[in-house]
Design an enzyme around this catalytic site. Sequence first.
Site, PDB file in Angstrom:
ATOM      1  N   ASP A 123      37.224   8.886 -29.425  1.00  0.00           N
ATOM      2  CA  ASP A 123      38.593   9.091 -29.272  1.00  0.00           C
ATOM      3  C   ASP A 123      38.403  10.194 -28.308  1.00  0.00           C
ATOM      4  O   ASP A 123      37.747  10.965 -27.500  1.00  0.00           O
ATOM      5  CB  ASP A 123      39.766   9.335 -30.392  1.00  0.00           C
ATOM      6  CG  ASP A 123      40.605   8.746 -30.315  1.00  0.00           C
ATOM      7  OD1 ASP A 123      41.604   8.846 -28.283  1.00  0.00           O
ATOM      8  OD2 ASP A 123      41.406   8.433 -30.950  1.00  0.00           O
TER       9      ASP A 123
HETATM   10  C1  BGC Z   1      44.366   8.544 -29.136  1.00  0.00           C
HETATM   11  C2  BGC Z   1      43.768   6.462 -28.957  1.00  0.00           C
HETATM   12  C3  BGC Z   1      44.313   6.586 -27.538  1.00  0.00           C
HETATM   13  C4  BGC Z   1      43.194   7.573 -26.376  1.00  0.00           C
HETATM   14  C5  BGC Z   1      43.787   7.472 -25.819  1.00  0.00           C
HETATM   15  C6  BGC Z   1      44.130   9.458 -28.307  1.00  0.00           C
HETATM   16  O1  BGC Z   1      44.877  10.435 -28.112  1.00  0.00           O
HETATM   17  O2  BGC Z   1      43.632   8.598 -30.580  1.00  0.00           O
HETATM   18  O3  BGC Z   1      44.205   5.982 -29.449  1.00  0.00           O
HETATM   19  O4  BGC Z   1      43.091   5.658 -26.741  1.00  0.00           O
HETATM   20  O5  BGC Z   1      44.155   8.923 -26.833  1.00  0.00           O
HETATM   21  O6  BGC Z   1      44.586   7.505 -24.736  1.00  0.00           O
END
Ligand code: BGC
Length: 999
Positions: A375
């Site tokens: 993530d």
């Molecule tokens: C989120 C993810 C997301 C990623 C990219 C993160 O903060 O938890 O779900 O895919 O950012 O935007």
Amino acid sequence: MAPSTYELRRGKYAKLDAPGDDDIETPTRQSFDSNASSYEDLEEYDPLNYDAGTLKQKRSTGDLRTRKASFKHQEYATPAPKARRRWALGRLCCWLLTFVAATVLLLASGGIWAWNSSAPPDGQSPPWYPSPKGGTDKAWAESYKKAAELVTQMTLVEKVNVTTGTGWSMQFCVGNTGPVPRLNFPALCLQDGPLGIRFADNITAFPAGVTVGATWNKELMYQRGKAHGKEARLKGVHVLLGPAMGPLGRMPAGGRVWEGFGSDPVLQGIAAAQTIKGIQEEGVMATAKHYVLNEQEHFRQALEWGTPNAISSNIDDRTLHEIYAWPFADSVRAGVASIMCSYNQVNNSYACQNSKLMNGILKDELGFQGFVQSDWLAQRSGVASALAGLDMTMPGDGLKWADADSLWGPQLTKAVLNGSVPMDRLDDMVTRVVAAWYQLGQDDTDKWPLPPPDGEGGPNFSSWTHEKIGKIYHGSPSDTRTGVVNKFINAQGEGDDSHGKLVRRVAAEGTVLVKNEDHVLPLDRKGWKANEKANKEMKFRVGVFGEDARRSRNGINACPDQSCNDGTLTTGWGSGAVDYPYLVEPFSAVREAFNNESVYVTDWLENTLPSQKEILEDQDICIVFGNSIAGEGYLKWEDVRGDRNDLYLQKKGDKLIQDVAKGCGKGNGKVIVVVHTVGPVILENWIDLPTVKAVVIANLPSQESGNSLVDILFGEINPSGRLPYTIAKKEDDFGPGSKIKFFPSPKDVFAPQQNFSEGLYIDYRYFDKKDIAPRYEFGFGLSYTEFHLSSLLITSQGPKSPLPAPRPSGLEPPTYSTDLPNPKSALFPKGFHKIEKYIYPYLESIDDIGKTEVKAAQLQSPLGEAGGAQGGNPDLYTTVVSVSASLTNTGPVDGDCVVQLYVSFPENYNDDVTGEPVDFPVRVLRGFEKLSVDASKQASVKGPQGRGSGNSQTVNFDLTRKDLSYWDTRRQNWVMPTSGEFKISVGFSSRDLPLQGTW
Ligand code: BGC
Ligand code: BGC
């Protein structure tokens, strides 16, 4: 001896403790102020080209207008006033503790195992090494063969480039990998998210996961995935960052529960697998996220909440398997290309460097063949994460947002050269990514043209501006080159394939009718119903109340990532939200649905009623709206910082409904309540008021909100949505484990701790165990017709046996030479033009590479018996029991019905080897089917279940070995109880189960 990369990183870590809020600056998207056509006279910008010797794509210098990047300070969470004192204390405490933690970390030494000695005493995650290699599954054999041929030709830096993002907002997507232009392997575009293409134009806002879950319709789950995948492909997105199945819903107030499909592993798993099939059939890689136990937003990330480390979700092995990892197993079984590890820690080891979770469970036990991506900033270490099974770091930056100081990139190059990450681990990372790319057919240049200069492929939109022309390297402060960044490709489908139609259907079927007294619904477009003895000379009068019935006055995309509750609620907020192409508001749709010759519609689209009583008193029917929002933790709305503070309607919705219920038609009116919500809400303030005749839980319908609501209210579609979660009478009924941890406790020395001590007992499992009456149980929902179930037939497909067949052996993964290249080959090429903040795989110098002994290689964890194919040992998916029943529509109209199957494991069961008692939930969902049954004699024959005669249909279920097994932590396998009887119940909800049998 020179310090290993890991030690270097730890040194960094220590410096990073507790930054001030504004230490972190995140570029957010500009507001929609573009007028694309004003740029049309500008010459198309030269296609992207590659500099000789440059791995990353690079623009030639254009002379087009440069647009200034807009940077906004992120809104950071601050506590509610009443809690501020406590918070301030906590925070002071935190800072002190941070200092202590940092010191301990600094003092700890000894390579990758250092974290063991500095781990908090109350948390532990067992080690699982080395990382299993991809390429063992038949279903991926061809792709791995091709991948091996390509990876063999890659140099060290080229390999590293594939594993590391190029840095936040350095290219067009939220995540972008480096390409290998020499071998025609493109930069990959990774884009959110689970309900549509984030930060893009001309796309569809699909209904959120929770709404999709509420449909309980497998075909729609698949169709939505497919339409979503198609949009991704048309926009040039290689990897879609969805579906979400974690958070799973342990905490009803959890900020992101709405992104997933409902608070049950089987519902989540089936919906996720169907979505993945749909997305991947379009050639787009799906991402199952967030792995795992990121159940709340508070403290989800290190530093984001003022604590030095992210929250640790502490869980036992059985609960992990039977609840939270379950939908990921289904996703792997569906062939998902990528899995995203989550921000939080699990048993005090970050999910993105937790070897048990990634090496042990995902890659060994579940046989995952794709790649694990972090993530965004969830990677908290360099070497440790690589050894624990992480394959790709996103967005490539290091410990802080947009710091361009990657934990991989050059550090990974170095770590391989100095021996702290074995070459074959890097090879496996790259092979997994490249194999996934082949597996999805993305090497087909007709469907996936190469990016410029070789073709017109790659993403054709920019996440960072709505304008046609924009910065190429948006995140680079000094590189101001611009070009065409948005091509405004319409991806929404047309005619019969218009995705809006699908959205409307999903939203309607995801609307749950929970109360309908006196058949107040469906409404009649003419007003009075045929059988109503009213004064039909007078117009039928309808009042519509509440802000949630209308659009926001500031526009449909006014708040960043939809982070406000303003006007009608159609989505939660965060990276899982999109810019809406349009929004059909409920009020207009309702007004248009009524015949204006016979019906008079009045509205008061605010939550505070006017002093003139007539607006209420003069109505025959009042439709009143309320809502409740939540979202991702990096944004907040009022005092909601991701997680909801309570489960009540927001914006004084309860008071509004009470007032309407009291005043409507001077107490003789009939009130219909419509609730838009991210999850369970408490309805007790008004649910039993005598005038509240009907209640509709419309979840998060998205862009077709008004139309889908009208379909249900007027009976165009007979309601068939079922609750994908329990609606309690009070919040405490969900149990102590359901509470968000809003403040770190003084004991949380290293990180806030959260013990999942309720084990398997979440949502309905908890209510059943404690015998608590919910207001509306999991799986519940009404229809305009009535259904009857009969003729339960349980057929054994074989004898009971405790264990699955032995794990089959897989294919041999590809092997490569493990020789290290000359370190000089990793240096920046001479005359290389660096783009500021861009993450390259090259080294500045090879003087400090050093040598490390690789201790991890000495550990050889045994392969799990539960593994052997995608999703686990294939025998776990053998059908052992078949169940069928007959469903009859006994009511007045055609309708769809969700038939649900629950299993109760044998009572008073003792483990057959240890003799120890094994505790089981009262019942667990193990299957569901949605069937259409006509009211008339002619059954509508729909779908694979459709072999109807008259007004009945047969419903069939297959129960697998896994469905009838529990995770035995001692044997590390799924074990089927062979003594005692299983109870199999078939019915309409978790508490309405008219058919029961045994096996
Ligand atoms: C989120 C993810 C997301 C990623 C990219 C993160 O903060 O938890 O779900 O895919 O950012 O935007
Ligand atoms: C980004 C999101 C990301 C979040 C993480 C935001 O600024 O836009 O993609 O999920 O930060 O904290």
